[in-house]
Scaffold this active site. Structure first.
Site, PDB file in Angstrom:
ATOM      1  N   ASP A 120      -1.463  -6.524  -5.411  1.00  0.00           N
ATOM      2  CA  ASP A 120      -0.910  -6.003  -5.250  1.00  0.00           C
ATOM      3  C   ASP A 120       0.481  -6.618  -4.941  1.00  0.00           C
ATOM      4  O   ASP A 120       0.500  -6.845  -4.175  1.00  0.00           O
ATOM      5  CB  ASP A 120      -0.361  -4.861  -5.810  1.00  0.00           C
ATOM      6  CG  ASP A 120      -1.068  -3.921  -7.130  1.00  0.00           C
ATOM      7  OD1 ASP A 120      -2.101  -4.732  -7.886  1.00  0.00           O
ATOM      8  OD2 ASP A 120      -1.069  -3.373  -7.391  1.00  0.00           O
ATOM      9  N   HIS A 177      -3.051  -4.556  -1.057  1.00  0.00           N
ATOM     10  CA  HIS A 177      -1.739  -4.993  -1.313  1.00  0.00           C
ATOM     11  C   HIS A 177      -1.424  -5.959  -0.572  1.00  0.00           C
ATOM     12  O   HIS A 177      -1.676  -6.282   0.662  1.00  0.00           O
ATOM     13  CB  HIS A 177      -1.266  -3.787  -0.648  1.00  0.00           C
ATOM     14  CG  HIS A 177      -0.757  -2.837  -1.851  1.00  0.00           C
ATOM     15  ND1 HIS A 177      -1.325  -1.999  -2.564  1.00  0.00           N
ATOM     16  CD2 HIS A 177      -0.067  -2.224  -3.384  1.00  0.00           C
ATOM     17  CE1 HIS A 177      -1.386  -0.891  -2.887  1.00  0.00           C
ATOM     18  NE2 HIS A 177      -0.504  -1.180  -2.973  1.00  0.00           N
TER      19      HIS A 177
END
Length: 963
Positions: free
Chosen positions: A783, A928
């Site tokens: 992400d 992430h």
């Protein structure tokens, strides 16, 4: 002829002389009477100048025989003495006691012209008026041929024709001319007492003419085979069909003359006009300017000629004007005098030109020049144009939205240019103030009209409570304190009110605040809860959560408050398990535990030493180089497993340099990609030749480069890669070309293209489809990408391990750092939607939600040319409204199965352990971009999951297994 409905043009009169007629077998006075009747009928004709003196009569009578005989020069001599151009006379005769006949003759005596035109024998009536009609109609028939004749000039070599148009009737169209041998004297006769019919001729040719003036001459040649001689009668008609002068018909006379005659809209001519018998009976209309139209029904004339004298009634000297305007009600002024308002009909207005104007308040004065016909009606229409004036609108305070006649006009102070004079509707709106609607009137003037208004400020009260109390309250996105509270300074409108309390879900409500009213809202907060799915091996373990017995495994513990909880699992004769479990609101936490026997409790569990994680440097700017050398016993080796670009440079010879030192080099660039594909590029110092050929032979890709030779033959390099096994260079047998052979891995496919730069390098994209079979597929997802300084390292790590991943992209960052995303797409990674600016979507309006998702879609299309298929809302926060809007944009929600909260975990080893422990076949792993411990843990995660048989695929492949 004159143009329809207009006066005859002022042509020069034609001098005409009329003789007493020659008689044979009838009363001699008939000839004198015929001449008198003919002159009487022609009196006042502007086209003719009658000669009626005694000398004219004597001269014509003395030369009658010579004229009839058509002797050369006689008619011209007589006309010269009389100072005229046309001689008109005729013959009256009777055969025994039978009926009398008339034959009309006209001689054209203009210079260079001496021609006769003759009518056929016509029955001579006894009644005087019928005689005048016959004479006039016969003259109407005979004068046009006189006026449209040809002069014939013959020589042994050729015959020329000259056309002399008739005064007042110049030729204006194509004409056909005819010649007749009808004037030759019969043997033994001194003169011809009576002329036979002349209508048995044949056309001799055609002549095209334009508009001509009096006495213009047009030269032409007759058609081949035409036999025209001096002395022949020549007649010009406006048709190729020869037509005789009518023997019977009806002469239409009008008082005054030259009235236009029409039948069913067809113009037949001007009076006096002979209507042939075949045109009768019928309805005819006579019209003349300043006279009333006259309709008449004319009967047929079976055998003789007849005449109709029609007296036209002169129109009165006044007319009528009819004035209309849009809009109506305007004042009408004629020649400076007001006569009423529109619509207006005013009779008894003197005929002639008048100035008409109309005036209406708020409109520009309009004026026209009008010609009023005698006895007629003229209609005058005016489309009035509104008067305009600029208007300036001022509000206190400034900034109010101005609406003028339901059209937005900007913010006050606002200028409205060229608005119409009259009444208008003005509306002022300003947030927090009462709306003002006012009818205003704009009067005529040169300077801008100015309107100033003071707006009333409006506020309402909002009283907010929460259950339980103490929640932090925001109104319209601004923190306003702790509930309960009362706000007394809110402008009327719609507000989004939220209440937030630790351990409780966000409560929100849309509230409408009204002016001068108190609105009360109570926000009831619900606790944040999630679920814990407990599985043990063996099953049947007692579950104790926060000291409370919650049953036995397997079990789904629902409505567990969000946060950290103490979990204990107990099975008789097995070692108990204890640990901390974090519950996330709205999610299910998976707990899978294998319980150990009690005897292992005192021992140590053998573990493999953790794989050391070395910080990964960024890719260097220069690729590693391998130089060619003398023919080696074994080729050099290149290992592409590190994911970096490698280059191999080798010396070449051009054919002209065969005896010298190498003057050229070839460079082979090899760039591996994360998805197992490989880009191979060939480049020389000078552009590669255009005639490059690429062929595939038994798993070997052969590239032919004409005009080049290897300095050392052969040369090559072995490659460790899933797509190719080696590259080899060798010289061709005879053509002096260079062969570059690329050994492909089994099942590898390739595409070929040429670079667009000056070197025009050859680029091969080689891809090998990796069989998945029944592999356990998982998807790595990252992400918040891209992160400059981190995404480069992440892509290099994935390329080194040949692992493809899925990146959830923030659209604004994609537009700021497009190179990173293009590199990710080139390496085969999947790029998906993570919103445009990374907000909490559930706290936005529908329009804002759509803008965030659509904006990210458009950013990815702009950067990599492909729209995403999936979206992951920031923080995973979604609801039915977000999902519905996303589906309308073609997006499917993509959650996760494994979330170790790596952005809050400082230890790489802990991140790797949690990911590996929680991953199952078909899982989506959430990590992430931009997190250093995640970069350090990634090689360990990949290695350990591969050891357990997992295969890494993109989210597209994982969620579409049939593809």
């Amino acid at each position: 002829r004159a143009a329809p409905d207009s006066s005859p043009p002022p042509f020069t009169p034609l001098p005409l002389a009329i003789a007493n007629f020659s008689v044979s077998g009838v009363d001699p006075s008939a000839g004198v009477e015929a001449a008198r009747l003919l002159r009487q009928g022609l009196a006042g004709n502007p086209f003719l100048d009658l000669k009626d003196s005694r000398r004219v009569q004597d001269l014509l009578a003395a030369n009658e025989q010579q004229i009839l005989a058509g002797r050369p020069g006689v008619a011209a001599t007589v006309a010269g003495q009389l100072q005229c151009r046309v001689l008109v006379f005729g013959v009256l005769w009777a055969e025994g006691s039978g009926p009398s006949f008339l034959q009309m003759i006209a001689a054209d005596c203009r210079p260079r012209v001496a021609r006769l035109a003759v009518t056929p024998p016509l029955s001579w009536p006894a009644e005087t008026r019928a005689q005048q009609t016959l004479l006039l109609s016969a003259l109407q028939a005979v004068l046009p041929p006189v006026g449209r004749v040809l002069a014939v000039i013959s020589t042994p070599q050729q015959t020329d024709l000259q056309v002399f148009p008739f005064a007042g009737n110049p030729l204006k169209t194509d004409a056909t001319y005819f010649a007749f041998h009808a004037l030759a004297a019969e043997p033994g006769l001194e003169w011809v007492e009576f002329l036979p019919p002349l209508w048995a001729g044949a056309p001799a040719g055609s002549l095209r003419t334009g508009p001509q003036r009096l006495d213009d001459v047009i030269n032409a040649k007759p058609e081949a085979g035409a036999e025209i001689e001096i002395g022949d009668l020549v007649f010009i008609a406006l048709t190729s069909q020869l037509t005789a002068v009518p023997g019977s018909g009806r002469l239409v006379l009008s008082d005054p003359p030259y009235a236009q005659v029409r039948r069913e809209g067809e113009v037949l001519g001007l009076t006096p006009l002979l209507l042939p018998a075949e045109a009768l009976p019928g309805e005819f209309t006579l019209s003349l300017p300043n006279y009333e139209r006259h309709s008449v029904s004319l009967a047929a004339v079976p055998k003789a000629r007849a005449a109709d004298q029609i007296v036209l009634r002169e129109l009165p000297l006044i007319g009528t004007i009819q004035v209309t305007s849009e809009p109506a009600g305007a004042t009408v002024v004629v020649d400076g005098k007001e006569i009423g308002k529109t619509p207006l009909r005013s009779p008894n207005l003197p005929a002639g030109e008048h100035t008409v104007s109309v005036r209406l308040y708020g409109y520009v004065v309009a004026e026209k020049k009008v010609a009023v016909p005698r006895g007629g009606v003229v209609e005058v229409e005016f489309a009035l144009e509104r008067q305009t004036r600029s208007v300036r609108v001022i509000s206190q305070p400034e900034g109010a939205e101005v609406t003028w006649d339901d059209e937005p006009a900007g913010k006050a102070p606002a200028v409205i240019a060229r608005t119409t004079v009259g009444k208008h509707t003005l509306k002022l709106t300003l947030p927090g103030h009462a709306e003002l609607i006012q009818e205003v009137e704009v009067t005529p003037g040169d300077k801008p009209a100015e309107f100033t208004y003071r707006l009333e400020r409006l506020v309402g009260k909002l009283r907010i409570t929460s259950q339980p109390p103490g929640a932090q309250v925001t109104v319209g996105g601004k923190p306003r304190g702790t509930a309960p509270l009362e706000l007394a300074d809110l402008a009327p409108g719609e507000y989004q009110v939220t209440a937030l309390l630790e351990g409780y879900r966000l409560a929100e409500r849309t509230v409408v605040v009204k002016a001068r009213e108190t609105t009360t809202v109570e926000l009831v907060l619900s606790r944040k809860v999630g679920s814990i799915n407990v599985k043990t091996v063996p099953a049947g373990a007692k579950i104790i959560l926060d000291g409370e017995n919650r049953g036995t495994s397997p079990a789904l513990l629902e409505n567990v408050p969000a946060g950290e909880h103490a979990l204990r699992l107990e099975v008789e004769n097995l070692r108990p398990w204890e640990g901390k479990v974090t519950v996330t609101d709205g999610e299910t936490t998976q707990v899978q535990v294998g319980l150990l026997p009690l005897q292992m409790e005192m021992g140590t569990r053998p573990t493999e030493p953790p794989t050391p994680v070395t910080p990964l440097p960024l890719p260097t700017a220069e690729p590693r180089q391998f130089e060619g050398s003398e023919e080696p016993p074994t080729f050099a080796e290149l290992d592409l497993s590190d994911g970096r670009q490698h280059s191999w440079t080798f010396p070449l010879l051009r054919p002209q340099d065969a005896a010298g030192s190498p003057a050229e080099q070839i460079r082979v660039d090899l760039q591996p990609h994360a998805d197992g594909s490989l880009t191979l590029a060939l480049q020389t110092r000078d552009p590669l030749p255009a005639e490059v050929k690429v062929e595939r032979e038994d798993g070997v890709l052969v590239i032919f480069l004409p005009g080049l030779r290897a300095a050392h033959n052969p040369a090559g390099v072995r490659v460790h890669d899933v797509a190719i096994h080696g590259v080899r260079l060798r010289n061709g047998a005879t053509d002096g070309g260079l062969e570059v052979a690329v050994t492909l891995a089994s099942g590898a496919q390739f595409t070929v293209s040429r670079g667009s730069g000056p070197a025009r390098e050859l680029i091969l994209k080689i891809r090998r489809a990796l069989p998945l079979g029944n592999a356990k597929m998982v998807a790595l997802t990252f992400d918040d990408t891209p992160f400059p300084g981190y995404t480069e390292r992440l892509l290099r790590l994935l390329r080194e391990h040949r692992v493809v991943a899925t990146f959830f992209v923030v659209g604004r960052k994609a537009l700021e750092f497009p190179t990173l995303l293009r590199q990710a797409a080139e390496d085969g990674h999947s790029l998906q939607n993570h919103s445009l600016t990374h907000p909490t979507l559930t706290q936005l309006s529908p329009a804002e939600i759509k803008g965030e998702l659509q904006g990210c879609n458009e950013a990815l299309i702009q950067v990599v040319g492909k729209a995403p298929r999936f979206y992951r809302p920031p923080g995973g926060q979604s609801n039915s409204q977000v999902n519905r809007i996303a589906a309308g944009l073609g997006l499917t929600y993509a959650g996760w199965d494994v979330n170790v909260h790596d952005y809050n975990t400082p230890e790489a080893q802990l991140i790797a352990d949690r990911v590996v422990a929680g991953t199952h076949a078909g899982d989506i792993i959430l990590l992430h971009d931009g997190v250093v411990p995640t970069l350090e843990a990634l090689p360990d995660i990949i290695t350990r999951l591969r050891r357990e048989g997992f295969v890494f695929v993109t989210l597209d492949r994982l969620l579409t297994p049939s593809r």
